[in-house]
Design a protein around this motif. Structure first.
Motif, mmCIF file in Angstrom:
data_model
loop_
_atom_site.group_PDB
_atom_site.id
_atom_site.type_symbol
_atom_site.label_atom_id
_atom_site.label_comp_id
_atom_site.label_asym_id
_atom_site.label_seq_id
_atom_site.Cartn_x
_atom_site.Cartn_y
_atom_site.Cartn_z
ATOM 1 N N LEU A 98 -40.456 25.318 15.504
ATOM 2 C CA LEU A 98 -39.055 25.238 15.088
ATOM 3 C C LEU A 98 -38.875 24.097 14.096
ATOM 4 O O LEU A 98 -39.505 23.048 14.238
ATOM 5 C CB LEU A 98 -38.149 24.970 16.296
ATOM 6 C CG LEU A 98 -38.070 26.049 17.366
ATOM 7 C CD1 LEU A 98 -37.337 25.518 18.586
ATOM 8 C CD2 LEU A 98 -37.364 27.278 16.821
ATOM 9 N N PRO A 99 -37.986 24.273 13.105
ATOM 10 C CA PRO A 99 -37.692 23.148 12.198
ATOM 11 C C PRO A 99 -36.857 22.092 12.934
ATOM 12 O O PRO A 99 -35.870 22.414 13.588
ATOM 13 C CB PRO A 99 -36.905 23.788 11.058
ATOM 14 C CG PRO A 99 -36.534 25.152 11.499
ATOM 15 C CD PRO A 99 -37.313 25.496 12.713
ATOM 16 N N TYR A 100 -37.279 20.857 12.833
ATOM 17 C CA TYR A 100 -36.613 19.742 13.522
ATOM 18 C C TYR A 100 -35.133 19.658 13.156
ATOM 19 O O TYR A 100 -34.282 19.502 14.024
ATOM 20 C CB TYR A 100 -37.329 18.433 13.196
ATOM 21 C CG TYR A 100 -36.680 17.208 13.807
ATOM 22 C CD1 TYR A 100 -36.838 16.924 15.154
ATOM 23 C CD2 TYR A 100 -35.910 16.343 13.031
ATOM 24 C CE1 TYR A 100 -36.248 15.807 15.723
ATOM 25 C CE2 TYR A 100 -35.321 15.230 13.595
ATOM 26 C CZ TYR A 100 -35.493 14.960 14.943
ATOM 27 O OH TYR A 100 -34.895 13.864 15.500
ATOM 28 N N ASN A 101 -34.796 19.745 11.868
ATOM 29 C CA ASN A 101 -33.401 19.616 11.436
ATOM 30 C C ASN A 101 -32.519 20.690 12.049
ATOM 31 O O ASN A 101 -31.375 20.425 12.424
ATOM 32 C CB ASN A 101 -33.299 19.656 9.906
ATOM 33 C CG ASN A 101 -33.867 18.417 9.271
ATOM 34 O OD1 ASN A 101 -34.050 17.395 9.937
ATOM 35 N ND2 ASN A 101 -34.176 18.486 7.997
ATOM 36 N N GLN A 102 -33.033 21.902 12.149
ATOM 37 C CA GLN A 102 -32.260 22.991 12.735
ATOM 38 C C GLN A 102 -31.975 22.708 14.220
ATOM 39 O O GLN A 102 -30.867 22.899 14.699
ATOM 40 C CB GLN A 102 -33.010 24.305 12.584
ATOM 41 C CG GLN A 102 -32.273 25.502 13.147
ATOM 42 C CD GLN A 102 -33.089 26.796 13.003
ATOM 43 O OE1 GLN A 102 -34.059 26.850 12.262
ATOM 44 N NE2 GLN A 102 -32.674 27.804 13.725
ATOM 45 N N LEU A 103 -32.978 22.227 14.922
ATOM 46 C CA LEU A 103 -32.800 21.910 16.330
ATOM 47 C C LEU A 103 -31.803 20.763 16.500
ATOM 48 O O LEU A 103 -30.948 20.800 17.385
ATOM 49 C CB LEU A 103 -34.136 21.555 16.986
ATOM 50 C CG LEU A 103 -34.059 21.289 18.494
ATOM 51 C CD1 LEU A 103 -33.628 22.535 19.252
ATOM 52 C CD2 LEU A 103 -35.395 20.795 19.007
ATOM 53 N N MET A 104 -31.887 19.739 15.657
ATOM 54 C CA MET A 104 -30.950 18.610 15.743
ATOM 55 C C MET A 104 -29.513 19.061 15.500
ATOM 56 O O MET A 104 -28.600 18.595 16.163
ATOM 57 C CB MET A 104 -31.330 17.510 14.752
ATOM 58 C CG MET A 104 -32.407 16.587 15.255
ATOM 59 S SD MET A 104 -32.064 15.843 16.863
ATOM 60 C CE MET A 104 -30.623 14.876 16.502
ATOM 61 N N GLU A 105 -29.312 19.973 14.551
ATOM 62 C CA GLU A 105 -27.963 20.501 14.312
ATOM 63 C C GLU A 105 -27.434 21.181 15.560
ATOM 64 O O GLU A 105 -26.272 21.010 15.932
ATOM 65 C CB GLU A 105 -27.980 21.484 13.141
ATOM 66 C CG GLU A 105 -28.095 20.836 11.794
ATOM 67 C CD GLU A 105 -28.171 21.851 10.663
ATOM 68 O OE1 GLU A 105 -27.746 23.003 10.858
ATOM 69 O OE2 GLU A 105 -28.662 21.479 9.576
ATOM 70 N N GLU A 106 -28.284 21.952 16.217
ATOM 71 C CA GLU A 106 -27.890 22.648 17.446
ATOM 72 C C GLU A 106 -27.573 21.652 18.560
ATOM 73 O O GLU A 106 -26.581 21.793 19.273
ATOM 74 C CB GLU A 106 -28.995 23.615 17.882
ATOM 75 C CG GLU A 106 -28.665 24.416 19.112
ATOM 76 C CD GLU A 106 -27.528 25.407 18.919
ATOM 77 O OE1 GLU A 106 -26.920 25.788 19.939
ATOM 78 O OE2 GLU A 106 -27.252 25.813 17.780
ATOM 79 N N VAL A 107 -28.410 20.627 18.710
ATOM 80 C CA VAL A 107 -28.186 19.606 19.734
ATOM 81 C C VAL A 107 -26.856 18.895 19.488
ATOM 82 O O VAL A 107 -26.043 18.725 20.404
ATOM 83 C CB VAL A 107 -29.353 18.585 19.770
ATOM 84 C CG1 VAL A 107 -28.997 17.352 20.596
ATOM 85 C CG2 VAL A 107 -30.615 19.246 20.299
ATOM 86 N N MET A 108 -26.603 18.477 18.248
ATOM 87 C CA MET A 108 -25.365 17.758 17.928
ATOM 88 C C MET A 108 -24.146 18.643 18.136
ATOM 89 O O MET A 108 -23.109 18.189 18.611
ATOM 90 C CB MET A 108 -25.416 17.201 16.503
ATOM 91 C CG MET A 108 -26.448 16.099 16.315
ATOM 92 S SD MET A 108 -26.337 14.762 17.518
ATOM 93 C CE MET A 108 -24.764 14.070 17.098
ATOM 94 N N PHE A 109 -24.254 19.930 17.807
ATOM 95 C CA PHE A 109 -23.153 20.860 18.029
ATOM 96 C C PHE A 109 -22.820 20.924 19.518
ATOM 97 O O PHE A 109 -21.670 20.848 19.924
ATOM 98 C CB PHE A 109 -23.493 22.256 17.495
ATOM 99 C CG PHE A 109 -22.468 23.289 17.856
ATOM 100 C CD1 PHE A 109 -21.260 23.343 17.183
ATOM 101 C CD2 PHE A 109 -22.704 24.185 18.885
ATOM 102 C CE1 PHE A 109 -20.303 24.290 17.525
ATOM 103 C CE2 PHE A 109 -21.757 25.134 19.236
ATOM 104 C CZ PHE A 109 -20.552 25.186 18.546
#
Length: 123
Positions: A98-109
């Protein structure tokens, strides 16, 4: 019980260890204006002063105005750099391709959703 604008302003100034004179010097706002913002007779704060003070204290306008208990926006205030949480996320991303940035966006959401549910802004 939520703090008032004048209580928040005074608390922030005291937390920084500043006198009104020092704050006036560092923000280029007058000492009398700053004093009036912290006084019991406080009525209004200019948009200019509000923005200047939120930037100086690194807090949101919502926090300063008593609309939120969160001093910083999640994007600005959350820092996972170098934390065990970040290490775990990096390993998880690598293992699951998984791309790290995509996962971070999901976590922050999801963190924002939880904050809205459990810490609603009271009108």
């Amino acid at each position: 019980m939520a703090l008032t604008v004048l209580e928040r302003l005074k608390d922030l100034r005291v937390e920084c260890g500043l006198t009104l004179e020092q704050l006036a010097e560092q923000t280029n706002l007058s000492k009398s204006a700053l004093g009036s913002y912290e006084a019991d007779s406080f009525k209004d704060i200019s948009h200019y002063a509000l923005i200047k003070l939120t930037k100086f204290y690194s807090v949101t306008t919502d926090y300063l105005l008593g609309l939120s208990e969160m001093k910083q926006d999640l994007e600005e205030g959350a820092s996972f750099k170098g934390s065990r949480f970040e290490q775990w996320l990096l390993i998880y991303c690598k293992q699951n391709h998984l791309p790290y940035n995509q996962l971070m966006e999901e976590v922050m959401f999801r963190v924002k959703v939880v904050c809205v549910i459990f810490f609603p802004v009271k009108p």
